[in-house]
Write a protein that holds these residues in place. Structure first.
Motif, short mmCIF file in Angstrom:
data_model
loop_
_atom_site.label_atom_id
_atom_site.label_comp_id
_atom_site.label_asym_id
_atom_site.label_seq_id
_atom_site.Cartn_x
_atom_site.Cartn_y
_atom_site.Cartn_z
N SER A 257 0.83 -1.21 0.00
CA SER A 257 0.00 0.00 0.00
C SER A 257 0.87 1.26 0.00
O SER A 257 0.51 2.28 -0.60
N GLN B 251 -3.42 7.47 0.20
CA GLN B 251 -3.28 6.26 1.01
C GLN B 251 -4.51 5.38 0.93
O GLN B 251 -4.42 4.16 0.80
N GLY C 195 -4.57 3.85 -2.53
CA GLY C 195 -3.55 2.80 -2.63
C GLY C 195 -3.97 1.52 -1.95
O GLY C 195 -3.71 0.42 -2.44
N ASP C 196 -4.66 1.65 -0.82
CA ASP C 196 -5.13 0.47 -0.12
C ASP C 196 -6.27 -0.20 -0.89
O ASP C 196 -6.34 -1.42 -0.97
N LEU D 138 -2.83 0.54 8.56
CA LEU D 138 -1.94 0.04 7.50
C LEU D 138 -0.64 -0.49 8.09
O LEU D 138 0.02 -1.34 7.48
N ALA E 105 -4.68 -2.24 -3.61
CA ALA E 105 -4.06 -3.48 -3.13
C ALA E 105 -5.10 -4.56 -2.85
O ALA E 105 -4.89 -5.74 -3.15
N LYS F 37 -3.94 -8.27 3.60
CA LYS F 37 -3.37 -8.62 2.30
C LYS F 37 -2.68 -9.98 2.30
O LYS F 37 -2.69 -10.69 1.30
N ASN G 227 1.90 1.80 -3.55
CA ASN G 227 0.76 2.31 -4.30
C ASN G 227 0.53 3.79 -4.01
O ASN G 227 0.21 4.58 -4.92
N THR G 228 0.68 4.17 -2.74
CA THR G 228 0.48 5.57 -2.35
C THR G 228 1.47 6.48 -3.08
O THR G 228 1.10 7.55 -3.58
N GLY H 258 -3.23 -4.08 8.41
CA GLY H 258 -3.10 -4.04 6.96
C GLY H 258 -2.32 -5.22 6.41
O GLY H 258 -2.58 -5.68 5.30
#
Length: 535
Positions: free
Chosen positions: A364, A496, A499-500, A453, A503, A461, A367-368, A457
């Motif tokens: 994440s 953020q 991005g999460d 996260l 994911a 995942k 991704n952020t 988090g």
């Protein structure tokens, strides 16, 4: 029901009526308690040995932490002489959760900023600035949230015209990190933490003790409590409470943690990140759920181990009866920290999981970074109900969307609410966990973003691939600049969250995104809809 068993030692007792005999036999037959006490890095298999070899410092870090006592005592006195008495902690995950528990339990004021919400941050920046010291806490020294907060505080102190900005900062980080160099350059007081301890096991290192000590806690007492409990690490049952707790944790797929009212406050949040990040990987793990009370929805259910925590050891003597949790853990806070760390390591051994790595945490974050560069991808709302817009579902209204998510939870699944809001002013949204848990038998968890996260988090995942997710974000009335960056905190928070979402969607997880254009009205509408059965 199995016979009640209580293991006690070092000032702490673990009591259970759960049958953990086979797990205990496995741990004792392989001499795991003695080997762990001796820091045997091979306990979790050859693939984990290299990581474990540099992550077992928590077994005796409390003794090395005694060297901090004169340092923080002198520093607190110097700050007081300068009229600085308000302590703000800027940190994430393991860098903030332990000191928060310590100060909540001992009723000592500490402002914890583990958020990117501009409204919560702005409120903290506008309170007693001249009397504030900011503890910037990051093991790696590169945590984006912590660095952004550091920049905002530097700007606030500079704008206020304080004579020495560096005097208002204490940096806690690992030796050689970028933050060590930065803290030295800005004239902050730099305190180096134990590099052989991972973040989630760092409660009794500088990360847990320095902010608490500066806030006014007698942290030597915590160290003494841990030292007394450490005498039980290699002991044989029934004088080894941690091995009993570890066997119990590994016995069921979900653990519900609650307080028993005898003095420990907030430990569930710390234990949640410890258990979730340590065991939630390789498609398995123990899902921790922090519940409001022993009778709260989700505290007891098939597959759930109910655990109460408290400070009075005498309470544990009542044992685990039908109207009591499956496990009671009672003892002082310093002993609680070490007991749960040991128990999590034992559970990792029983589950064949490396309890020290976190293979999915960075996803994440990566991704952020990409989204901050390219912008949050646009999405079309499936429905709009006043201040609430919904995305990612088939339902055409909010009650039906919530029902759709609840119906998506399988027999071995769980539902997670992820709220990227102000966990102080928007705190009533946390009631959503209870409301949803009343409607399904499966576990329901609640986490504030981006705080979660750095803890659960990882489980979302890398753990059991059966999660169903509800993400809630909100527009901010005003943004707050991150000095020296081309974005503000609202943009960082949105990135953020996006991005999460990415994911989780990449893994095919069911996800409902609710965006609130008005926080107060939006929260009202969400809580109201959670009580309705969709059509």
């Amino acid at each position: 029901m199995s016979p009640i068993r209580m293991d006690a030692g070092g000032g702490l007792a673990v009591t259970t009526g759960v049958d953990v005999g086979p797990a205990l036999e496995t741990l004792l037959a392989e001499d795991i308690p003695a080997r762990l006490a001796a820091a045997d890095a091979t306990l979790w298999g050859p693939d984990a040995a290299e990581e474990a070899a540099i992550r077992l410092g928590w077994l005796d870090t409390f003794e090395r932490s005694r060297a901090l006592l004169p340092v923080v005592t002198r520093l607190r006195a110097d700050l007081a002489e300068a009229g600085i008495h308000r302590v703000v902690l800027a940190g994430m995950g393991g860098s903030s959760l332990a000191p928060e528990v310590i100060c909540r339990t001992l009723d000592v004021p500490l402002t914890v900023l583990d958020t990117t919400d501009p409204e919560q941050i702005t409120r903290a920046l506008n309170d007693q600035l001249a009397e504030t010291v900011v503890v910037v806490s990051s093991k790696s020294g590169g945590t984006v949230e912590t660095e952004s907060l550091r920049r905002a505080w530097v700007q606030a102190f500079t704008d206020s015209g304080v004579s020495s900005v560096g005097r208002h900062f204490v940096v806690v980080t690992d030796p050689g990190s970028p933050l060590e160099q930065l803290g030295t350059a800005m004239g902050a007081h730099v305190i180096l933490a134990d590099p052989d301890v991972g973040g989630r096991y760092s409660a009794l290192t500088a990360f847990g003790l320095v902010p608490a000590a500066l806030a006014g806690v007698d942290v030597e007492e915590l160290i003494d409590e841990a030292a007394a409990f450490a005498e039980t690490m290699a002991a044989a049952p029934p004088e080894n409470p941690a091995v009993l707790l570890g066997a119990a944790l590994a016995s069921r797929p979900t653990v519900a943690i609650t307080e028993d009212g005898t003095g420990i406050v907030g430990l569930g949040d710390w234990a949640e990140q410890l258990i979730a990040e340590s065991t939630g990987k390789d498609g398995k793990g123990v899902l921790p759920v922090v519940v409001e009370s022993p009778t709260a929805p989700g505290a007891t259910a098939p597959g759930v181990l109910s655990v109460s925590v408290g400070g009075a050891t005498s309470h544990a003597a009542a044992g685990s009866r039908l109207d009591q949790p499956d496990v009671s853990v009672n003892g002082p806070l310093g002993a609680q920290f070490l007991c749960w760390e040991l128990a999590t390591a034992y559970a990792g051994r029983l589950l064949a999981i490396d309890p020290f790595n976190q293979p999915n945490v960075a996803e994440s974050k990566d991704n952020t970074k990409q989204i901050l560069d390219s912008g949050v991808p646009s999405e079309e709302a499936v429905f709009v109900e006043g201040p609430v817009s919904g995305y990612g579902v088939e339902a055409a209204n909010l009650p039906d969307a919530i029902t759709e998510m609840l119906s998506s939870v399988g027999t071995d699944g769980y539902l997670t609410v992820m709220a990227y809001l102000d966990r102080e002013d928007d705190a009533r949204l946390a009631e959503l966990r209870r409301l949803l848990a009343e409607r399904i038998e499966a576990p329901v968890t609640f986490g504030w973003g981006p705080r979660f996260l750095h803890s659960t988090g990882q489980f979302h995942k890398g753990g059991r691939p059966t999660g169903v997710f509800v993400q809630i974000t909100a527009d901010s009335a005003e943004d707050l600049e991150v000095p020296g960056r081309p974005y503000g905190f609202a943009g960082l928070q949105a990135a953020q969250a996006a991005g999460d979402r990415q994911a989780l969607r990449d893994r095919g997880r069911p996800l409902l995104w609710l965006r609130l254009t008005d926080r107060a009205e939006g929260i009202d509408r969400v809580l109201s809809a959670a009580k309705e059965d969709g059509s």
